[in-house]
Structure formats: structure tokens, C-alpha cells
Scaffold this active site. Structure first.
Site, PDB file in Angstrom:
ATOM      1  N   ARG A  62      -3.496  -7.962 -20.907  1.00 20.17           N
ATOM      2  CA  ARG A  62      -4.249  -6.980 -22.094  1.00 20.17           C
ATOM      3  C   ARG A  62      -3.287  -6.602 -22.853  1.00 20.17           C
ATOM      4  NH1 ARG A  62      -9.257  -7.433 -20.924  1.00 20.17           N
ATOM      5  NH2 ARG A  62      -9.703  -5.116 -21.963  1.00 20.17           N
ATOM      6  N   GLU A 120       2.443  -7.951   9.152  1.00 22.66           N
ATOM      7  CA  GLU A 120       2.509  -6.560   8.615  1.00 22.66           C
ATOM      8  C   GLU A 120       3.641  -6.119   8.021  1.00 22.66           C
ATOM      9  OE1 GLU A 120       2.052  -3.175  11.274  1.00 22.66           O
ATOM     10  OE2 GLU A 120       1.189  -5.330  11.644  1.00 22.66           O
ATOM     11  N   PRO A 143       0.503  -1.009   0.095  1.00 20.13           N
ATOM     12  CA  PRO A 143       0.205   0.187  -0.340  1.00 20.13           C
ATOM     13  C   PRO A 143       0.452   0.882   0.591  1.00 20.13           C
ATOM     14  CG  PRO A 143      -0.160  -1.127   2.349  1.00 20.13           C
ATOM     15  CD  PRO A 143       0.695  -2.162   1.070  1.00 20.13           C
ATOM     16  N   ASP A 153     -10.797   0.209 -23.844  1.00 25.11           N
ATOM     17  CA  ASP A 153     -10.677   0.096 -22.772  1.00 25.11           C
ATOM     18  C   ASP A 153     -10.711   1.149 -21.431  1.00 25.11           C
ATOM     19  OD1 ASP A 153     -10.980  -2.432 -22.426  1.00 25.11           O
ATOM     20  OD2 ASP A 153      -8.770  -3.423 -21.523  1.00 25.11           O
TER      21      ASP A 153
END
Length: 271
Positions: A179, A141, A114, A194
Site C-alpha cells: 500500500r 513447534e 510470535p 489510513d
């Protein structure tokens, strides 16, 4: 294109990799996804891959040794000599030591975290230019910081939220990147159309029947006039983006006609 995935949960991957477009791409040799269990590179009887954090605190931290060994072994990297394991003798000072790790032919080593740059269509296209990519799935963690400092070359997040591990993000990257590869999609221009690929959300799609419960498809799509259809699709993409993601218009590559169309829409909404 070859993906090397390093994970503590290899069983997560087969079900998705054995379906639909990704399955066909693998069968045709367009992509090769190799999943490596980090536990296979441990050397204690319990196959420990995590330990408590220095300084205290909750959670466990992924250890550096098995991750370094796993990636260095698979990529054929030479680990640096660790002088903390053995003091070199005077006679050994003239002997050659192992070299520093090579850059592995510029293979990206990506940590799914993240804390990374937020993944988008542009990054997917960027990464599709590499013939070989490493995806490292974190757990617990987090990882020992030395992995980030001395092994990882890139960090990618799939959004501002936290998951239990990096396995789902890894699958997302594999799918989105694949893709862009030639012949993976049935339509050679599919990835270009897309949502996000052209900086806008994609235009609406319709298929048979032409009327369903009294709802008819736009007449222009039945006209056979390709120039009119292209114009309608562009305008619908602009309209949809303005309604749902107006922030995207600030970065989109807009023509004079696009800007005029958007201004017209804004004027109508103000009346």
C-alpha cells in the site's frame, strides 16, 4: 518490489494474491510475489522438512538444511564450507574454499514469528523502502535456532497470539507494505490517510446517499469548503482515537490546536 515467500504450504497464497488491489499491482508490475516451496529443497524420498527436537518435548522442529538451501539458492548466496562433512587433506589446505554468505545486497530475510517485533504501520512503511524482501513462514513447534542465528535478519510478529503458521502473517505484510508503493492505490495519498499512518485512527467516511433511514451525513462534508473539511476530519480522528485508542495519543505528533481540542473533549466528559 519483489517478495520472496518461503513456505511449506504454497497453495495458501494464490487465492488472495489473485484478488483486488494486490492482483492489479501484480498485473501492472508494481509488485512481484514469488512463492517457493521449501520441500523442493529436500533430498530424501520423503521430502522431510521437520524432525523431533533435541532434549525431548512435544511438537516437531523445522530442519535447517532445506531452509538454508532454499533461501541461499534463490538469493544467490554462497554457503560456507561445512568441514563436518569432510576433513580437508593436507594438499587441500592451500586450495580456496567457499566464502561466507554475502549479505545479499541487504535484502531483509524476515522470519514470521510470535517472538518478533510487533508489526505496525511504521514498520510497513520502513520495509516498503526495500526493493526486495524475503518472508520465511514457520510451522510446527518452530524452527531450528541456527536459522534464526545465521540466516534470518529480522523477526516480525503480527500480535501477541499464536497461529498455526506464518502464511497469514506473510500475506498481511505483503498487503500492508504494498500500500505504500507508488501507484498501488488509486489515491496517491491513500496510505497516508489510513488509520495509524498519521499516528491516529482514521476519520469517519460517508458516501451517497446523503440521507439514509433518516441519518444524515455531516453538513460540513457538503460545503465544498476544503479547509473546514480538513479541520473536521482532523478533529474526528482525534476524537475517535481518544475514545478507542487513547494510548496512541501519547506517541502522536500533535499540534497546539490538537492538544487544545483534546483538552476540551476531556473537560466535556468530566462534566
Amino acid at each position: 518490489m519483489q517478495f520472496e515467500v518461503f513456505t511449506l504450504l504454497p497453495e495458501v497464497f494464490p487465492s488472495y494474491l489473485e484478488t483486488s488491489i494486490i492482483k492489479r499491482a501484480r498485473e501492472r508490475g508494481l509488485i512481484d510475489v514469488r512463492v517457493h516451496n521449501i520441500r523442493d529443497y529436500t533430498h530424501d524420498k520423503h521430502h522431510m522438512t521437520d524432525d523431533t527436537p533435541y532434549g525431548g518435548g512435544g511438537g516437531m522442529v523445522m530442519k535447517p538444511e532445506p531452509i538454508f538451501e532454499a533461501i541461499e539458492t534463490v538469493l544467490g548466496l554462497n554457503p560456507p564450507f561445512d568441514y563436518s562433512l569432510e576433513e580437508p587433506s593436507a594438499s587441500a589446505q592451500d586450495e580456496p574454499t567457499l566464502s561466507q554468505p554475502a549479505p545479499a545486497s541487504n535484502i531483509p530475510i524476515i522470519l514470521l514469528t510470535p517472538q518478533g517485533r510487533v508489526f505496525n504501520q511504521s514498520i510497513a512503511q520502513e520495509l516498503s523502502q526495500h526493493p526486495h524482501i524475503v518472508l520465511l513462514c514457520g510451522r510446527y513447534e518452530g524452527i531450528d535456532e541456527r536459522i534464526r542465528e545465521h540466516l534470518v535478519t529480522d523477526e516480525i510478529s503480527i500480535g501477541d497470539y499464536v497461529l498455526t503458521g506464518g502464511e497469514l502473517p506473510a500475506l498481511i505484510l505483503i498487503d500492508a507494505i504494498s500500500r505504500f508503493l507508488p501507484d498501488v492505490l488509486g489515491d496517491p495519498t491513500g496510505a497516508q490517510d489510513d488509520s495509524h499512518a498519521m499516528g491516529l485512527l482514521e476519520y469517519p467516511h460517508y458516501t451517497r446517499p446523503p440521507e439514509f433511514r433518516g441519518w444524515k451525513i455531516p453538513e460540513v462534508l457538503l460545503s465544498g469548503a476544503h479547509a473546514k473539511i480538513d479541520k473536521w476530519r482532523r478533529e474526528q480522528a482525534l476524537l475517535r482515537t481518544l475514545k478507542k485508542r487513547p494510548d496512541m495519543l501519547e506517541k502522536a505528533d500533535l499540534s497546539k490546536e490538537d492538544k487544545k481540542f483534546i483538552e476540551g473533549l476531556k473537560e466535556k466528559s468530566e462534566k
